[in-house]
Design a protein around this motif. Structure first.
Motif, PDB file in Angstrom:
ATOM      1  N   CYS A 144       0.810  -1.218   0.000  1.00 11.07           N
ATOM      2  CA  CYS A 144       0.000   0.000   0.000  1.00 11.07           C
ATOM      3  C   CYS A 144       0.848   1.275   0.000  1.00 11.07           C
ATOM      4  O   CYS A 144       0.320   2.346  -0.291  1.00 11.07           O
ATOM      5  N   CYS A 197      -1.800   3.856  -2.048  1.00  7.03           N
ATOM      6  CA  CYS A 197      -3.102   3.185  -2.088  1.00  7.03           C
ATOM      7  C   CYS A 197      -4.201   4.070  -1.489  1.00  7.03           C
ATOM      8  O   CYS A 197      -3.934   4.918  -0.629  1.00  7.03           O
ATOM      9  N   CYS A 230      -6.382   3.293   0.645  1.00  8.28           N
ATOM     10  CA  CYS A 230      -6.581   3.070   2.078  1.00  8.28           C
ATOM     11  C   CYS A 230      -5.665   3.957   2.923  1.00  8.28           C
ATOM     12  O   CYS A 230      -5.893   4.114   4.114  1.00  8.28           O
ATOM     13  N   ARG A 231      -4.649   4.569   2.317  1.00  9.26           N
ATOM     14  CA  ARG A 231      -3.745   5.466   3.036  1.00  9.26           C
ATOM     15  C   ARG A 231      -4.289   6.893   3.123  1.00  9.26           C
ATOM     16  O   ARG A 231      -3.742   7.733   3.812  1.00  9.26           O
ATOM     17  N   CYS A 241      -9.058  -1.386  -0.187  1.00  2.94           N
ATOM     18  CA  CYS A 241      -7.771  -1.592  -0.845  1.00  2.94           C
ATOM     19  C   CYS A 241      -7.839  -2.791  -1.785  1.00  2.94           C
ATOM     20  O   CYS A 241      -8.390  -3.834  -1.444  1.00  2.94           O
ATOM     21  N   HIS A 259      -5.196  -4.440  -2.869  1.00  2.00           N
ATOM     22  CA  HIS A 259      -4.135  -5.393  -2.540  1.00  2.00           C
ATOM     23  C   HIS A 259      -4.491  -6.308  -1.367  1.00  2.00           C
ATOM     24  O   HIS A 259      -4.254  -7.503  -1.429  1.00  2.00           O
TER      25      HIS A 259
END
Length: 148
Positions: free
Chosen positions: A106, A119, A121-122, A136, A138
Protein backbone atom coordinates in the motif's frame (compact mmCIF):
# COMPACT_ATOMS: atom_id res chain seq x y z
CA UNK A 1 4.91 -18.49 6.84
CA UNK A 2 6.88 -20.01 9.73
CA UNK A 3 9.51 -22.58 8.96
CA UNK A 4 8.84 -26.22 9.76
CA UNK A 5 10.55 -27.33 12.95
CA UNK A 6 12.55 -30.54 12.76
CA UNK A 7 15.11 -32.21 15.00
CA UNK A 8 17.89 -30.23 13.27
CA UNK A 9 16.38 -26.79 13.80
CA UNK A 10 17.38 -24.60 16.68
CA UNK A 11 15.18 -24.83 19.78
CA UNK A 12 12.95 -21.81 20.46
CA UNK A 13 14.14 -19.43 23.16
CA UNK A 14 12.67 -19.35 26.64
CA UNK A 15 9.15 -17.93 26.77
CA UNK A 16 7.96 -19.43 23.48
CA UNK A 17 5.76 -21.93 25.27
CA UNK A 18 3.60 -19.08 26.62
CA UNK A 19 2.70 -17.76 23.16
CA UNK A 20 2.86 -21.03 21.22
CA UNK A 21 -0.88 -21.75 21.47
CA UNK A 22 -1.81 -18.35 20.03
CA UNK A 23 0.69 -18.71 17.19
CA UNK A 24 -0.71 -22.19 16.48
CA UNK A 25 -4.20 -20.66 16.27
CA UNK A 26 -2.90 -18.17 13.69
CA UNK A 27 -1.31 -21.06 11.76
CA UNK A 28 -4.60 -22.97 11.80
CA UNK A 29 -6.52 -19.89 10.60
CA UNK A 30 -3.92 -19.40 7.85
CA UNK A 31 -4.28 -23.00 6.71
CA UNK A 32 -8.08 -22.63 6.61
CA UNK A 33 -7.80 -19.38 4.62
CA UNK A 34 -5.42 -21.00 2.13
CA UNK A 35 -7.72 -24.01 1.63
CA UNK A 36 -10.90 -21.91 1.41
CA UNK A 37 -12.68 -21.97 -1.91
CA UNK A 38 -12.15 -18.83 -3.96
CA UNK A 39 -14.80 -19.42 -6.58
CA UNK A 40 -16.71 -16.28 -7.49
CA UNK A 41 -14.01 -14.01 -6.06
CA UNK A 42 -11.58 -11.82 -7.93
CA UNK A 43 -7.96 -12.95 -7.93
CA UNK A 44 -6.97 -10.26 -5.42
CA UNK A 45 -9.97 -10.93 -3.17
CA UNK A 46 -8.95 -14.54 -2.61
CA UNK A 47 -5.70 -13.33 -0.99
CA UNK A 48 -7.34 -10.84 1.40
CA UNK A 49 -7.94 -13.29 4.29
CA UNK A 50 -4.33 -14.48 4.06
CA UNK A 51 -3.04 -10.90 4.16
CA UNK A 52 -5.26 -10.07 7.14
CA UNK A 53 -4.12 -13.09 9.14
CA UNK A 54 -0.48 -12.34 8.36
CA UNK A 55 -1.03 -8.74 9.48
CA UNK A 56 -2.73 -9.85 12.71
CA UNK A 57 0.07 -12.28 13.54
CA UNK A 58 2.74 -9.63 12.90
CA UNK A 59 0.79 -7.10 14.98
CA UNK A 60 0.55 -9.63 17.82
CA UNK A 61 4.33 -10.15 17.89
CA UNK A 62 4.93 -6.40 17.59
CA UNK A 63 2.65 -5.59 20.52
CA UNK A 64 4.15 -8.35 22.66
CA UNK A 65 7.64 -6.91 22.26
CA UNK A 66 7.19 -3.15 21.90
CA UNK A 67 3.92 -2.34 23.67
CA UNK A 68 3.56 -4.91 26.47
CA UNK A 69 7.24 -5.90 26.71
CA UNK A 70 6.10 -9.47 27.42
CA UNK A 71 8.77 -11.30 25.39
CA UNK A 72 12.56 -11.14 25.40
CA UNK A 73 14.81 -9.81 22.64
CA UNK A 74 16.15 -13.29 21.73
CA UNK A 75 12.60 -14.63 21.42
CA UNK A 76 11.53 -11.63 19.31
CA UNK A 77 14.54 -12.06 17.00
CA UNK A 78 13.86 -15.80 16.72
CA UNK A 79 10.19 -15.17 15.82
CA UNK A 80 11.24 -12.77 13.06
CA UNK A 81 13.92 -15.14 11.77
CA UNK A 82 11.51 -18.09 11.71
CA UNK A 83 8.90 -16.08 9.79
CA UNK A 84 6.22 -15.71 12.46
CA UNK A 85 6.09 -11.94 11.77
CA UNK A 86 6.98 -9.60 8.91
CA UNK A 87 10.12 -7.70 9.97
CA UNK A 88 9.76 -5.05 7.25
CA UNK A 89 6.18 -4.27 8.24
CA UNK A 90 7.13 -4.01 11.91
CA UNK A 91 9.96 -1.63 10.96
CA UNK A 92 7.39 0.64 9.27
CA UNK A 93 5.05 0.49 12.29
CA UNK A 94 7.80 2.00 14.43
CA UNK A 95 7.93 5.12 12.20
CA UNK A 96 5.53 8.03 12.73
CA UNK A 97 2.66 8.06 10.24
CA UNK A 98 2.80 4.32 9.61
CA UNK A 99 1.48 3.02 12.95
CA UNK A 100 -1.60 1.43 11.37
CA UNK A 101 -0.11 0.35 8.03
CA UNK A 102 -1.88 -2.74 6.68
CA UNK A 103 0.71 -4.03 4.19
CA UNK A 104 3.85 -2.88 2.42
CA UNK A 105 2.23 -2.91 -1.03
CA UNK A 106 0.00 0.00 0.00
CA UNK A 107 2.96 2.37 0.29
CA UNK A 108 4.82 1.24 -2.83
CA UNK A 109 4.37 3.88 -5.49
CA UNK A 110 5.29 1.76 -8.53
CA UNK A 111 2.17 -0.47 -8.36
CA UNK A 112 -0.31 2.42 -8.46
CA UNK A 113 -2.25 3.92 -11.36
CA UNK A 114 -0.82 7.40 -10.85
CA UNK A 115 2.94 7.87 -10.63
CA UNK A 116 4.09 8.73 -7.10
CA UNK A 117 0.79 8.00 -5.34
CA UNK A 118 -0.09 5.41 -2.72
CA UNK A 119 -3.10 3.18 -2.09
CA UNK A 120 -6.59 4.58 -1.40
CA UNK A 121 -6.58 3.07 2.08
CA UNK A 122 -3.74 5.47 3.04
CA UNK A 123 -5.98 8.52 2.46
CA UNK A 124 -7.42 9.92 5.75
CA UNK A 125 -11.17 9.40 6.10
CA UNK A 126 -11.73 13.17 6.42
CA UNK A 127 -10.38 13.66 2.88
CA UNK A 128 -12.48 10.93 1.25
CA UNK A 129 -15.82 12.00 -0.24
CA UNK A 130 -18.78 10.83 1.82
CA UNK A 131 -20.48 7.77 0.38
CA UNK A 132 -17.25 6.51 -1.21
CA UNK A 133 -16.41 2.94 -0.28
CA UNK A 134 -12.71 2.69 0.47
CA UNK A 135 -11.40 -0.82 -0.03
CA UNK A 136 -7.77 -1.59 -0.84
CA UNK A 137 -7.26 -3.72 -3.94
CA UNK A 138 -4.13 -5.39 -2.54
CA UNK A 139 -5.24 -6.53 0.92
CA UNK A 140 -8.87 -5.49 1.48
CA UNK A 141 -8.00 -2.80 4.03
CA UNK A 142 -10.66 -0.13 4.64
CA UNK A 143 -8.33 2.57 5.87
CA UNK A 144 -4.93 2.40 7.53
CA UNK A 145 -3.79 6.03 7.60
CA UNK A 146 -2.71 7.42 10.96
CA UNK A 147 -5.58 9.91 10.90
CA UNK A 148 -8.24 7.18 10.44
Amino acid sequence: MPKIRTTRTKKPPEGYEEIESILDDYARKMRDAENESHEGKRKAESLWPIMQISHARSRYVYELYYKREAISKPLYDWLLKEGFADANLIAKWKKPGYEKLCCLRCIQTKDMNYQGSTCICRVPKAQVRSGTVVNCVHCGCRGCSSDS
